[in-house]
Design an enzyme around this catalytic site. Sequence first.
Site, mmCIF file in Angstrom:
data_model
loop_
_atom_site.group_PDB
_atom_site.id
_atom_site.type_symbol
_atom_site.label_atom_id
_atom_site.label_comp_id
_atom_site.label_asym_id
_atom_site.label_seq_id
_atom_site.Cartn_x
_atom_site.Cartn_y
_atom_site.Cartn_z
ATOM 1 N N HIS A 150 -9.193 15.167 0.404
ATOM 2 C CA HIS A 150 -8.551 15.048 1.726
ATOM 3 C C HIS A 150 -7.891 16.390 2.099
ATOM 4 O O HIS A 150 -6.660 16.496 2.123
ATOM 5 C CB HIS A 150 -7.515 13.926 1.648
ATOM 6 C CG HIS A 150 -7.141 13.321 2.960
ATOM 7 N ND1 HIS A 150 -6.625 14.056 3.995
ATOM 8 C CD2 HIS A 150 -7.226 12.055 3.404
ATOM 9 C CE1 HIS A 150 -6.383 13.239 5.016
ATOM 10 N NE2 HIS A 150 -6.745 12.024 4.674
ATOM 11 N N GLU A 254 -12.654 16.771 5.449
ATOM 12 C CA GLU A 254 -12.618 16.066 4.166
ATOM 13 C C GLU A 254 -14.032 15.772 3.680
ATOM 14 O O GLU A 254 -14.763 15.020 4.313
ATOM 15 C CB GLU A 254 -11.840 14.754 4.342
ATOM 16 C CG GLU A 254 -10.505 14.940 5.056
ATOM 17 C CD GLU A 254 -9.950 13.637 5.636
ATOM 18 O OE1 GLU A 254 -10.268 12.553 5.130
ATOM 19 O OE2 GLU A 254 -9.186 13.712 6.620
HETATM 20 C C1 BG6 Z 1 -8.063 10.038 7.049
HETATM 21 C C2 BG6 Z 1 -8.502 8.715 7.640
HETATM 22 O O1 BG6 Z 1 -8.934 10.429 6.054
HETATM 23 O O2 BG6 Z 1 -6.766 9.867 6.488
HETATM 24 C C3 BG6 Z 1 -7.496 8.242 8.671
HETATM 25 O O3 BG6 Z 1 -9.799 8.849 8.221
HETATM 26 C C4 BG6 Z 1 -6.112 8.168 8.069
HETATM 27 O O4 BG6 Z 1 -7.896 6.984 9.199
HETATM 28 C C5 BG6 Z 1 -5.789 9.521 7.430
HETATM 29 O O5 BG6 Z 1 -5.192 7.844 9.075
HETATM 30 C C6 BG6 Z 1 -4.411 9.558 6.760
HETATM 31 O O6 BG6 Z 1 -4.273 8.519 5.853
HETATM 32 P P1 BG6 Z 1 -2.921 8.312 5.078
HETATM 33 O O7 BG6 Z 1 -3.091 7.059 4.270
HETATM 34 O O8 BG6 Z 1 -2.718 9.523 4.225
HETATM 35 O O9 BG6 Z 1 -1.844 8.172 6.125
#
Ligand code: BG6
Length: 292
Positions: A150, A254
């Site tokens: 991510h 990502e």
């Molecule tokens: C992204 C998703 O990878 O991560 C989104 O596609 C999500 O939908 C984002 O909102 C952040 O996720 P989190 O759980 O870290 O708030």
Amino acid sequence: MAAAATSVVVLDRGNNTTCTINLHGATVVSWRVNNQEQLFVSKLASFDGKKAIRGGIPFVFPQFGPWSFGPQHGFARITRWHLDRAPERLHNGDVEAIFSLMDNEFTRSIWNYQFRITYRLILREKELHFHIGVYNPSKDLSFTFNMLLHTYLKVPDVRRCQITGLHGCHFIDKTREGAMYQEGREVVTVNEWTDRIYQHTPQEHVITNVVSGRKMRLHKYNFPDTVIWNPWIDRSREMSDFGDDEFPNMLCVEAGNVSSPVILLPGTAYEASQILQIIIEGNVSRKTKRNR
Ligand code: BG6
């Protein structure tokens, strides 16, 4: 009682080029190249060892997105990882470290499978390499999983970034109830809330106008999907660990295996990797000239 082990591991290549990994989630929380930070971490990020760290490169496994059995994006990003090999300088000056995560009582309480992940990071002069291996040690049980890096890139203004390599790819638009579309643009830009899973993307994307107006190359192997995410104004306000004014300074690109799960048979392993590379335009043209 022995003092708690430090939570942070630093790879130091010299010349103010470092990479810092928090053992909480094996989250890469900083990548500095000649003292210039390349990754975005929110000023409101929590480092309490419980919540996922908002920024850097959280490790998403074994679920991407909401999960009926456990936390959103799985447990790997909120579990403490083990340092298998402390940072070590290689003969060429690069620095390597290896982290691992195995099933434990907590992971089995959510997802009752045995697994072992090794996560090898190599810091080069202008590159950061990620090599991942997932192993299923079971004699009889297969499991399925999603995995994704991510990556939160730090950018001066997300509206000025362009992402290559997505033209013609189909994507799931999570801002439109998961409707499928096909990308018609040569380069993708982000000017609103964006949350897309691009499928069957090529091995390489170039992102323009990252730190110092440079370009970043993201090269991936065995990661068929690319998620592009920016929460924009309203969604930023909904996140307690993200400043309302921070969305222009980040772009998530990502690399993952998320739109269809990986199936891992007993006794088998899966490998994937990613390279982030800062493109130094001057070097490229010098090389091209020499080759002429
Ligand atoms: C992204 C998703 O990878 O991560 C989104 O596609 C999500 O939908 C984002 O909102 C952040 O996720 P989190 O759980 O870290 O708030």
